[in-house]
Design an enzyme around this catalytic site. Sequence first.
Site, PDB file in Angstrom:
ATOM      1  CD  GLU A  91      -0.363  -3.467   5.084  1.00 53.01           C
ATOM      2  OE1 GLU A  91       0.192  -4.164   5.939  1.00 53.01           O
ATOM      3  OE2 GLU A  91      -1.113  -2.519   5.375  1.00 53.01           O
ATOM      4  CB  CYS A 113      -0.588   8.929   1.612  1.00 53.58           C
ATOM      5  SG  CYS A 113      -1.807  10.052   0.890  1.00 53.58           S
ATOM      6  CB  CYS A 120      -4.815   8.153   7.403  1.00 54.28           C
ATOM      7  SG  CYS A 120      -4.241   6.996   6.155  1.00 54.28           S
ATOM      8  N   GLY A 163      -2.383   5.458  -0.156  1.00 57.61           N
ATOM      9  CA  GLY A 163      -2.131   6.517  -1.129  1.00 57.61           C
ATOM     10  C   GLY A 163      -3.372   7.234  -1.602  1.00 57.61           C
ATOM     11  CD  GLU A 164      -6.124  11.528  -3.591  1.00 54.51           C
ATOM     12  OE1 GLU A 164      -6.792  11.698  -2.567  1.00 54.51           O
ATOM     13  OE2 GLU A 164      -6.638  11.270  -4.698  1.00 54.51           O
ATOM     14  CB  CYS A 337     -11.151   2.878   5.910  1.00 54.33           C
ATOM     15  SG  CYS A 337     -12.205   2.184   4.663  1.00 54.33           S
TER      16      CYS A 337
HETATM   17  S1  SF4 Z   1      -5.564  10.456   1.275  1.00 55.94           S
HETATM   18 FE1  SF4 Z   1      -6.136   8.405   2.023  1.00 55.94          FE
HETATM   19  S2  SF4 Z   1      -4.171   7.294   2.252  1.00 55.94           S
HETATM   20 FE2  SF4 Z   1      -3.689   9.483   2.083  1.00 55.94          FE
HETATM   21  S3  SF4 Z   1      -3.539  10.198   4.201  1.00 55.94           S
HETATM   22 FE3  SF4 Z   1      -5.646  10.599   3.536  1.00 55.94          FE
HETATM   23  S4  SF4 Z   1      -6.831   8.781   4.148  1.00 55.94           S
HETATM   24 FE4  SF4 Z   1      -4.632   8.225   4.247  1.00 55.94          FE
END
Ligand code: SF4
Length: 344
Positions: A91, A113, A120, A163-164, A337
């Site tokens: 997305e 992630c 999240c 994702g990170e 977010c």
């Molecule tokens: S790094 Fe970002 S996408 Fe990954 S779990 Fe944490 S908040 Fe979610």
Amino acid sequence: MIDPRDGAPEDLLTFARGLGVGDHAVRRLLTAIVGRGIDDRGEWGRSFQVPRRLSDHFADLPRLRLDRVVTSATDGFQKLRFLTSDNLALETVIIPLHKPGAVSLCLSSQIGCVMGCVFCATARMTARRNLSTWEIVDQWVQARDLARQGGRRATGAVFMGMGEPFLNYDRVIAAAEILRCPYAGQTAAAGITISTVGLVPEIDRFTNEGHRFRLSISLGAATDEKRQRLVPVAARTNVAEVMAAARRHALSRRDRVMLSYVCISGENVGEDDALALGRLIGDTPVRLDLIDVTDPTGHFLPPSDAEMSAFRDALTRHLGQPVVRRYSGGKDIQAACGTLAGLV
Ligand code: SF4
């Protein structure tokens, strides 16, 4: 190289020089593909004078399949769901900015992630894979074009989607380079923000490589004990080390480093949290962005107005540096977010 969108512009220039093709042709190719979103090779030659000895090296460019677009009824945020060729969903979010007609594009860098932040939705997906550079760039191209159809202009990009980003460091940086390239994405480096939940080696690498993109470091909490609860994987590195890397970045850039902080009622917005933030940050020049948690499961709730107001007062006393409350919109379409999970 089989896809001109799969490396930084510098890589494409090197490749083309090896073929004896001049830099101008590479710039025209980037203008066609990214600046104009044209993937017809015949058109590259006819309208952009890209020589066959360059374009013949590239297979037909794959595209992400735009599967669904949903628009928030409350604030105009738009969420785009794409499907990859291996049928995975990702997305992208179009974020309206204060300036009329301007939008920023929130891009995903991975499908799923592994960081496991407890609030999240992406963390609850099965972590599948990194996105390739072209998949990141194509999100941007298609979201930009959709925004354009509505008379809006993409002026920025944030790597804060699924994702990170620093777990996919090379591809994310290459994509950001394409976005900032004056012949391709034409976005100012300062308008491109890359977010991380605090991977110290990659923060240091980013600092040492001298990128002019903006960095946003998400803390989760100011103490190791709370971070272990909220951002468990990131908390394997203690928060003092994350802050030391943030300080090195700020001093290297001679600018404030952006810290983001997801605010959770009853969890990390008390007087003690403000005090811990003040002690942790000290005199490192920062800008602290406060973001209300959005947890579709309802387990974590955003602070009430009174709680947030008291927290901001406490930050004024204990931190004394700029604090901004960042709007996280599109809640009615799961575009805020921490809510992206490829489901809508
Ligand atoms: S790094 Fe970002 S996408 Fe990954 S779990 Fe944490 S908040 Fe979610």
